[in-house]
Scaffold this active site. Structure first.
Site, short mmCIF file in Angstrom:
data_model
loop_
_atom_site.label_atom_id
_atom_site.label_comp_id
_atom_site.label_asym_id
_atom_site.label_seq_id
_atom_site.Cartn_x
_atom_site.Cartn_y
_atom_site.Cartn_z
N HIS A 46 0.81 -1.22 0.00
CA HIS A 46 0.00 0.00 0.00
C HIS A 46 0.84 1.27 0.00
O HIS A 46 0.45 2.29 0.59
CB HIS A 46 -0.93 0.01 1.21
CG HIS A 46 -2.03 -1.00 1.15
ND1 HIS A 46 -2.95 -1.04 0.13
CD2 HIS A 46 -2.36 -2.01 1.99
CE1 HIS A 46 -3.80 -2.03 0.34
NE2 HIS A 46 -3.46 -2.64 1.45
N ARG A 71 6.35 -6.39 3.42
CA ARG A 71 5.01 -6.85 3.04
C ARG A 71 4.92 -6.78 1.53
O ARG A 71 5.02 -5.70 0.93
CB ARG A 71 3.90 -6.01 3.67
CG ARG A 71 2.54 -6.53 3.22
CD ARG A 71 1.40 -6.12 4.09
NE ARG A 71 1.09 -4.71 3.96
CZ ARG A 71 0.03 -4.14 4.53
NH1 ARG A 71 -0.81 -4.88 5.25
NH2 ARG A 71 -0.19 -2.85 4.40
N ASP A 85 15.61 -11.80 -2.01
CA ASP A 85 16.90 -11.62 -2.67
C ASP A 85 17.43 -10.20 -2.47
O ASP A 85 18.64 -9.99 -2.52
CB ASP A 85 16.78 -11.92 -4.17
CG ASP A 85 16.71 -13.41 -4.48
OD1 ASP A 85 16.85 -14.21 -3.52
OD2 ASP A 85 16.51 -13.77 -5.65
N GLU A 150 -7.25 -11.87 6.71
CA GLU A 150 -7.94 -10.60 6.49
C GLU A 150 -9.36 -10.77 5.96
O GLU A 150 -9.93 -9.83 5.42
CB GLU A 150 -7.13 -9.74 5.51
CG GLU A 150 -5.71 -9.45 5.97
CD GLU A 150 -4.98 -8.49 5.06
OE1 GLU A 150 -5.02 -7.28 5.35
OE2 GLU A 150 -4.39 -8.95 4.06
N ASP A 176 -8.81 -4.29 6.72
CA ASP A 176 -9.24 -5.19 5.65
C ASP A 176 -10.21 -6.24 6.18
O ASP A 176 -11.18 -6.61 5.50
CB ASP A 176 -8.04 -5.86 5.00
CG ASP A 176 -7.44 -5.01 3.89
OD1 ASP A 176 -8.22 -4.47 3.08
OD2 ASP A 176 -6.22 -4.88 3.84
#
Length: 264
Positions: A46, A71, A85, A150, A176
């Site tokens: 977000h 996230r 990575d 969620e 959410d």
């Protein structure tokens, strides 16, 4: 190779409190990494934070001795492989509703034979103070995998998801979850219904022996949730800290504001 202290603490039943990074600013990340939070999560779901910037943030956090999480926008192989990575010490995966979605996310975070993460990169080993060989040998043990519950569907499948090997913690995004609980006509769930849903998540975590956590906005709420048995606690974000304190000062000075940013 550097151990993941957050993963070890959660496994030992110890609460871990962190916060979200949404600004994408390396200077802010360096400061936040030295505040004393157990972990910082760089939010790629977000926020407009890009891949190169995320790698710089992971490095700044790791170099300060703090645990850096990412996230991802979605729980697929490409997103998870890329943040790991780039040096993240773990992942937070949104909208895990089914066992199959959980298995895909877990596999993407683990090298074979446990999972299907491909071998490559360089920054991951640096952020664990390891050689590449040591990283490949021990990454499966140290990468933190946090899955988000969620939705009511995710709660219905909670016990099956939480009991999967490789799930280190569960995290609830309350906004959410509340949105997903709306009736077809848009009616919001009552506070009682919402709290009952949280109770089911907490109970499933305890039954499966999997730490569960939630996002809160005040230190009082942190203490309340820890007392209830929640372990992986997110307190606000650096964006919210900045805006909230600025709003407090503007209000105290009776200055005219340009708008309401209380939602951040």
């Amino acid at each position: 190779m550097r151990r993941n202290p957050v993963k070890a603490a959660l496994k030992a039943g110890q609460p871990q409190v962190g916060t979200w990074l949404s600004l994408g600013d390396v200077f802010a990340a360096r400061l936040m990494a030295r505040i004393g939070f157990n972990w910082l999560t760089v939010d790629l779901e977000h926020s407009p934070i890009g891949w190169n910037n995320a790698g710089l943030l992971f490095g700044a956090i790791a170099d300060a001795g703090c645990t850096c999480l990412a996230r991802v926008p979605r729980g697929d192989h490409d997103y998870i492989k890329r943040v790991l990575d780039a040096g993240a010490h773990g992942i937070v995966v949104p909208m895990i509703n089914t066992v199959e979605e959980a298995k895909i996310a877990i596999a993407a975070a683990k090298y074979p034979p446990t999972g299907n993460r491909s071998v490559g990169g360089a920054m991951h080993a640096m952020n664990f103070d390891a050689t590449a060989g040591d990283y490949y040998k021990h990454a499966n043990d140290e990468i933190l995998v946090v899955l988000q519950t969620e939705s009511p569907e995710g709660v219905a499948n909670a016990e099956e998801i939480y009991s999967l090997p490789g799930v280190d913690a569960i995290f609830v995004g309350p906004n959410d979850l509340a949105a997903q609980m709306r009736a077809p006509d848009g009616t919001e769930a009552t506070p009682e219904e919402f709290n009952a849903m949280l109770g089911r998540i907490l109970a499933a975590g305890k039954k499966c022996g999997t730490p569960v956590g939630i996002h809160v906005q005040t230190e009082v709420q942190v203490q309340q949730r820890i007392a209830e048995g929640w372990q992986f606690i997110a307190l606000g974000s650096e964006l919210r800290f900045m805006v909230t304190e600025a709003q407090r000062l503007v209000s105290a000075l009776n200055l005219k504001t340009g708008g309401d940013l209380a939602r951040y």
